[in-house]
Design a protein around this motif. Structure first.
Motif, PDB file in Angstrom:
ATOM      1  N   ASP A  68       0.846  -1.206   0.000  1.00 38.02           N
ATOM      2  CA  ASP A  68       0.000   0.000   0.000  1.00 38.02           C
ATOM      3  C   ASP A  68       0.877   1.250   0.000  1.00 38.02           C
ATOM      4  OD1 ASP A  68      -2.318  -1.506  -0.040  1.00 38.02           O
ATOM      5  OD2 ASP A  68      -2.575  -1.461   2.141  1.00 38.02           O
ATOM      6  N   THR A  69       1.968   1.202   0.765  1.00 42.52           N
ATOM      7  CA  THR A  69       2.921   2.315   0.778  1.00 42.52           C
ATOM      8  C   THR A  69       3.497   2.532  -0.622  1.00 42.52           C
ATOM      9  OG1 THR A  69       3.490   1.915   3.080  1.00 42.52           O
ATOM     10  CG2 THR A  69       5.097   3.146   1.773  1.00 42.52           C
ATOM     11  N   ARG A  91       2.078   1.751  -3.503  1.00 45.09           N
ATOM     12  CA  ARG A  91       1.035   2.349  -4.352  1.00 45.09           C
ATOM     13  C   ARG A  91       0.950   3.857  -4.109  1.00 45.09           C
ATOM     14  NH1 ARG A  91      -1.566  -1.599  -6.900  1.00 45.09           N
ATOM     15  NH2 ARG A  91      -1.887  -3.558  -5.807  1.00 45.09           N
ATOM     16  N   SER A  92       0.955   4.232  -2.836  1.00 47.73           N
ATOM     17  CA  SER A  92       0.883   5.661  -2.482  1.00 47.73           C
ATOM     18  C   SER A  92       2.101   6.414  -3.006  1.00 47.73           C
ATOM     19  CB  SER A  92       0.805   5.832  -0.968  1.00 47.73           C
ATOM     20  OG  SER A  92      -0.359   5.240  -0.467  1.00 47.73           O
ATOM     21  N   THR A  93       3.266   5.810  -2.873  1.00 46.33           N
ATOM     22  CA  THR A  93       4.507   6.421  -3.347  1.00 46.33           C
ATOM     23  C   THR A  93       4.449   6.648  -4.849  1.00 46.33           C
ATOM     24  OG1 THR A  93       5.765   5.402  -1.564  1.00 46.33           O
ATOM     25  CG2 THR A  93       7.015   6.088  -3.498  1.00 46.33           C
ATOM     26  N   GLN A 126       1.702   6.835  -6.745  1.00 48.79           N
ATOM     27  CA  GLN A 126       0.659   7.814  -7.055  1.00 48.79           C
ATOM     28  C   GLN A 126       1.132   9.237  -6.775  1.00 48.79           C
ATOM     29  OE1 GLN A 126      -2.708   6.389  -4.809  1.00 48.79           O
ATOM     30  NE2 GLN A 126      -3.292   4.931  -6.399  1.00 48.79           N
ATOM     31  N   ALA A 127       1.972   9.405  -5.760  1.00 50.54           N
ATOM     32  CA  ALA A 127       2.488  10.729  -5.411  1.00 50.54           C
ATOM     33  C   ALA A 127       3.606  11.172  -6.349  1.00 50.54           C
ATOM     34  CB  ALA A 127       2.994  10.728  -3.964  1.00 50.54           C
TER      35      ALA A 127
END
Length: 115
Positions: A97-98, A100-102, A104-105
């Motif tokens: 999940d981290t 994916r967030s990384t 996306q950012a």
């Protein structure tokens, strides 16, 4: 074969992450199974010639990328009972999940040279 430059490890990481963004997880053996065709596809995915893939070991570039991405919490590695063609254990690479967030950012990857 010697030093694997960070630029090539980053290219391998970007290829690995592109695969993970569509599949979620992948076995390392899908990149390293002893078949020439698999090696050609891997080199193409990383964006290197087959000669460079042999010199730097394309599958080792993916292995280095996976290990460095794991240290950053972007992927998780799970060792398996199954064996690779060189009798080393296979492993599953999963986008966290981290991670994916990384992605996306648009956060810049951090990779370093490896031997």
């Amino acid at each position: 074969m010697g030093l694997r430059p960070s630029e090539l490890i980053e290219q391998a990481a970007l290829h690995l992450l592109a695969v993970l963004q569509t599949q979620g997880s992948v076995l390392y053996s899908s990149f390293y199974d002893g078949n020439e065709e698999t090696n050609f596809r891997l080199c193409e995915g990383i964006g290197i010639t087959v000669d460079d893939g042999e010199w730097y070991s394309a599958e080792a570039l993916i292995d280095n990328a996976a290990a460095q991405l794991e240290q950053q919490g972007i992927v998780e590695l799970m060792w398996l009972e199954t064996r690779l063609v060189d009798d080393e254990p296979d492993y599953r690479i999963t986008l966290t999940d981290t991670g994916r967030s990384t992605l996306q950012a648009g956060t810049q990857l951090s990779v370093c040279d490896s031997e």
